[in-house]
Design a protein around this motif. Structure first.
Motif, PDB file in Angstrom:
ATOM      1  N   GLY A  13       0.644  -0.888  -0.051  1.00 36.07           N
ATOM      2  CA  GLY A  13      -0.282   0.561   0.384  1.00 36.07           C
ATOM      3  C   GLY A  13       0.931   1.327   0.240  1.00 36.07           C
ATOM      4  O   GLY A  13       0.108   2.079   0.348  1.00 36.07           O
ATOM      5  N   ARG A  14       2.147   1.335  -0.205  1.00 36.31           N
ATOM      6  CA  ARG A  14       2.665   2.451  -0.161  1.00 36.31           C
ATOM      7  C   ARG A  14       3.218   2.687  -1.448  1.00 36.31           C
ATOM      8  O   ARG A  14       3.048   1.766  -2.677  1.00 36.31           O
ATOM      9  N   ALA A  15       3.602   3.985  -1.328  1.00 33.27           N
ATOM     10  CA  ALA A  15       3.658   4.133  -3.569  1.00 33.27           C
ATOM     11  C   ALA A  15       5.027   3.778  -3.622  1.00 33.27           C
ATOM     12  O   ALA A  15       5.935   4.055  -2.429  1.00 33.27           O
ATOM     13  N   PHE A  16       5.397   3.821  -4.397  1.00 29.48           N
ATOM     14  CA  PHE A  16       7.332   3.982  -4.644  1.00 29.48           C
ATOM     15  C   PHE A  16       7.759   5.291  -3.958  1.00 29.48           C
ATOM     16  O   PHE A  16       9.033   4.407  -4.063  1.00 29.48           O
ATOM     17  N   ALA A  17       7.606   5.789  -5.122  1.00 32.45           N
ATOM     18  CA  ALA A  17       8.202   7.367  -4.548  1.00 32.45           C
ATOM     19  C   ALA A  17       8.196   7.622  -3.293  1.00 32.45           C
ATOM     20  O   ALA A  17       6.965   7.541  -2.491  1.00 32.45           O
ATOM     21  N   GLY A  18       9.384   7.984  -2.903  1.00 31.45           N
ATOM     22  CA  GLY A  18       9.817   8.709  -1.441  1.00 31.45           C
ATOM     23  C   GLY A  18      10.197   7.181  -0.568  1.00 31.45           C
ATOM     24  O   GLY A  18      10.722   7.698   0.670  1.00 31.45           O
ATOM     25  N   LEU A  19      10.226   5.576  -1.546  1.00 24.41           N
ATOM     26  CA  LEU A  19      10.244   5.204  -0.109  1.00 24.41           C
ATOM     27  C   LEU A  19      11.885   4.989   0.462  1.00 24.41           C
ATOM     28  O   LEU A  19      12.406   5.565  -1.170  1.00 24.41           O
ATOM     29  N   GLY A  20      12.407   4.753   1.285  1.00 17.55           N
ATOM     30  CA  GLY A  20      13.987   4.607   1.711  1.00 17.55           C
ATOM     31  C   GLY A  20      14.327   3.276   1.838  1.00 17.55           C
ATOM     32  O   GLY A  20      13.222   2.702   2.488  1.00 17.55           O
ATOM     33  N   PRO A  21      15.753   3.241   2.335  1.00 20.92           N
ATOM     34  CA  PRO A  21      15.709   1.895   3.425  1.00 20.92           C
ATOM     35  C   PRO A  21      15.411   1.929   3.880  1.00 20.92           C
ATOM     36  O   PRO A  21      14.466  -0.134   4.844  1.00 20.92           O
ATOM     37  N   GLU A  22      14.359   2.187   5.365  1.00 19.91           N
ATOM     38  CA  GLU A  22      13.828   2.834   6.656  1.00 19.91           C
ATOM     39  C   GLU A  22      12.636   2.090   5.637  1.00 19.91           C
ATOM     40  O   GLU A  22      11.847   1.469   7.086  1.00 19.91           O
ATOM     41  N   ASP A  23      12.225   2.140   4.731  1.00 21.00           N
ATOM     42  CA  ASP A  23      10.431   1.847   4.744  1.00 21.00           C
ATOM     43  C   ASP A  23      10.742   0.238   4.513  1.00 21.00           C
ATOM     44  O   ASP A  23       8.912  -0.033   4.413  1.00 21.00           O
ATOM     45  N   LEU A  24      11.608  -0.308   4.174  1.00 17.61           N
ATOM     46  CA  LEU A  24      11.237  -1.248   3.463  1.00 17.61           C
ATOM     47  C   LEU A  24      10.964  -3.235   4.793  1.00 17.61           C
ATOM     48  O   LEU A  24      11.373  -2.050   5.881  1.00 17.61           O
ATOM     49  N   LEU A  25      10.809  -3.746   4.389  1.00 14.51           N
ATOM     50  CA  LEU A  25      10.043  -4.724   5.296  1.00 14.51           C
ATOM     51  C   LEU A  25      11.205  -5.513   5.096  1.00 14.51           C
ATOM     52  O   LEU A  25      11.309  -6.492   3.819  1.00 14.51           O
ATOM     53  N   LEU A  26      11.896  -6.989   6.378  1.00 19.16           N
ATOM     54  CA  LEU A  26      11.899  -8.023   6.162  1.00 19.16           C
ATOM     55  C   LEU A  26      11.491  -9.141   6.533  1.00 19.16           C
ATOM     56  O   LEU A  26      10.485  -9.395   7.584  1.00 19.16           O
ATOM     57  N   VAL A  27      10.715 -10.040   5.473  1.00 15.36           N
ATOM     58  CA  VAL A  27      10.138 -11.101   5.497  1.00 15.36           C
ATOM     59  C   VAL A  27      10.654 -12.597   5.569  1.00 15.36           C
ATOM     60  O   VAL A  27      11.738 -12.409   4.657  1.00 15.36           O
ATOM     61  N   ASP A  28      10.225 -13.280   6.038  1.00  9.94           N
ATOM     62  CA  ASP A  28      11.499 -14.480   6.136  1.00  9.94           C
ATOM     63  C   ASP A  28       9.436 -15.672   4.850  1.00  9.94           C
ATOM     64  O   ASP A  28       9.219 -14.888   4.641  1.00  9.94           O
ATOM     65  N   ALA A  29      10.191 -16.514   4.985  1.00  9.83           N
ATOM     66  CA  ALA A  29      10.004 -17.227   3.840  1.00  9.83           C
ATOM     67  C   ALA A  29       8.364 -18.030   3.279  1.00  9.83           C
ATOM     68  O   ALA A  29       7.491 -18.153   3.155  1.00  9.83           O
ATOM     69  N   GLY A  30       8.229 -17.923   4.909  1.00  5.65           N
ATOM     70  CA  GLY A  30       6.951 -17.770   5.078  1.00  5.65           C
ATOM     71  C   GLY A  30       5.505 -16.622   5.656  1.00  5.65           C
ATOM     72  O   GLY A  30       4.564 -17.218   5.400  1.00  5.65           O
ATOM     73  N   GLY A  31       6.366 -15.571   4.906  1.00  4.47           N
ATOM     74  CA  GLY A  31       5.579 -14.490   4.829  1.00  4.47           C
ATOM     75  C   GLY A  31       5.318 -13.449   5.510  1.00  4.47           C
ATOM     76  O   GLY A  31       4.537 -12.803   5.918  1.00  4.47           O
ATOM     77  N   ARG A  32       6.597 -14.164   6.558  1.00  6.26           N
ATOM     78  CA  ARG A  32       5.934 -13.430   8.053  1.00  6.26           C
ATOM     79  C   ARG A  32       6.795 -12.365   8.175  1.00  6.26           C
ATOM     80  O   ARG A  32       8.100 -11.840   7.986  1.00  6.26           O
ATOM     81  N   VAL A  33       6.800 -10.737   8.776  1.00  5.46           N
ATOM     82  CA  VAL A  33       7.101  -9.609   9.027  1.00  5.46           C
ATOM     83  C   VAL A  33       7.651  -9.543  10.203  1.00  5.46           C
ATOM     84  O   VAL A  33       7.730 -10.069  11.061  1.00  5.46           O
ATOM     85  N   VAL A  34       9.772  -9.819   9.468  1.00  6.57           N
ATOM     86  CA  VAL A  34      10.377  -9.952  10.867  1.00  6.57           C
ATOM     87  C   VAL A  34      10.822  -8.025  11.282  1.00  6.57           C
ATOM     88  O   VAL A  34      11.075  -8.946  12.512  1.00  6.57           O
ATOM     89  N   GLN A  35      10.955  -7.730  10.497  1.00  7.73           N
ATOM     90  CA  GLN A  35      11.212  -6.364  10.719  1.00  7.73           C
ATOM     91  C   GLN A  35      10.349  -5.462   9.725  1.00  7.73           C
ATOM     92  O   GLN A  35      11.043  -5.558   8.734  1.00  7.73           O
ATOM     93  N   GLY A  36      10.181  -4.337  10.149  1.00  2.00           N
ATOM     94  CA  GLY A  36       8.575  -3.383   9.700  1.00  2.00           C
ATOM     95  C   GLY A  36       8.029  -3.199  10.560  1.00  2.00           C
ATOM     96  O   GLY A  36       7.332  -4.056  11.552  1.00  2.00           O
ATOM     97  N   GLU A  37       7.040  -1.548  10.197  1.00  2.00           N
ATOM     98  CA  GLU A  37       5.958  -1.843  11.159  1.00  2.00           C
ATOM     99  C   GLU A  37       4.808  -1.643  10.199  1.00  2.00           C
ATOM    100  O   GLU A  37       3.575  -1.896  10.755  1.00  2.00           O
ATOM    101  N   ARG A  38       5.019  -2.104   8.903  1.00  2.00           N
ATOM    102  CA  ARG A  38       3.804  -2.180   8.559  1.00  2.00           C
ATOM    103  C   ARG A  38       3.547  -3.464   7.688  1.00  2.00           C
ATOM    104  O   ARG A  38       4.333  -4.896   7.406  1.00  2.00           O
TER     105      ARG A  38
END
Length: 262
Positions: A74-99
């Motif tokens: 749900g976030r537009a590509f424009a303006g994305l920075g490294p701090e906005d990225l999610l770390l997700v495991d192979a099962g689709g679970r968000v390991v790091q990130g707020e969204r």
């Protein structure tokens, strides 16, 4: 008259461009991949390869190889920075990130990463000419020098895979190649770096554009097998893709000026 000797190849160090960086620690490599991933998303957005919540780029974490960094749902590509990225495991679970992560889209990326352990990055975005080619259920043809980079190095998934089901079929369809045409959907590309995967996506989209224009104008003349294969060997490597992508990063850093002609 005697033939002249062919000129000796120019050593890489004298060509005047940087080579892919080498990192001393996983932390350094992680930071670099995240920076490149965020820049890739902004670049794809500038190129118009974004449609609603569709479009994702993933980069394998250099330390936790069963996890990938990806853009948030749900976030537009424009303006994305490294701090906005999610770390997700192979099962689709968000390991790091707020969204949240787009579970259906990430499942496809995870399947490709599972099938290709050597792949660092996967790109799946919404580009018009690639989607048009996919609607025809066709591969990229060797109609130009640039298209030869994909000659016998991409595949077609000749079924509609957009309704869910088994995402591993996409990894199987990709096989050992750099790109996949998903029938009725569009293009997917992979690379040993974010740079390479992004360049292959942009190059495939442009090759599809030229192919469709040429077909609309008449009957394209194909490059023969020998020359198409030779051209791919020379210009179809991930190193060539990495080099080609560097001017796009420079333009992205400068604000995207003339990026459509990059």
């Amino acid at each position: 008259m005697a033939e002249r000797d062919a000129p000796a190849p120019v050593p890489v160090e004298r060509l005047g461009f940087e080579m892919p960086p080498v990192f001393g620690t996983p932390e350094q490599e992680r930071a670099h991949r995240k920076e490149r991933l965020a820049a890739a998303l902004r670049l794809l957005g500038r190129l118009g390869y974004e449609d609603g919540v569709g479009g994702h780029v993933t980069a394998r974490d250099p330390e936790f190889e069963d996890c990938c960094w990806v853009n948030p749902f749900g976030r537009a590509f424009a303006g994305l920075g490294p701090e906005d990225l999610l770390l997700v495991d192979a099962g689709g679970r968000v390991v790091q990130g707020e969204r949240r992560v787009n579970q259906l889209a990430f499942a496809v990326h995870a399947a490709v990463h599972r099938a290709r352990p050597e792949v660092v990055a996967v790109v799946r975005a919404q580009a018009p000419y690639g989607r048009a080619l996919a609607a025809l259920g066709e591969l990229l043809a060797p109609v130009t020098h640039e298209a030869c980079a994909f000659y016998e190095d991409h595949a077609l998934l000749d079924e509609y895979a957009g309704g869910g089901g088994d995402p591993d079929r996409i990894g199987r369809a990709l096989g050992p190649y750099k790109a996949l045409v998903l029938r009725n959907q569009g293009l997917l590309t992979v690379g040993s770096s974010v740079d390479a995967a992004v360049w292959w996506f942009i190059a495939a989209e442009r090759a599809a554009q030229v192919q469709l224009i040429a077909r609309a104008a008449g009957k394209p003349v194909l490059i023969d097998h020998h020359n198409a294969a030779l051209t791919r060997q020379q210009f179809g490597t991930d190193l060539a893709a990495w080099v080609n992508c560097q001017p796009l990063w420079q333009q992205e850093t400068a604000g995207g000026v003339n990026i459509m002609n990059g």
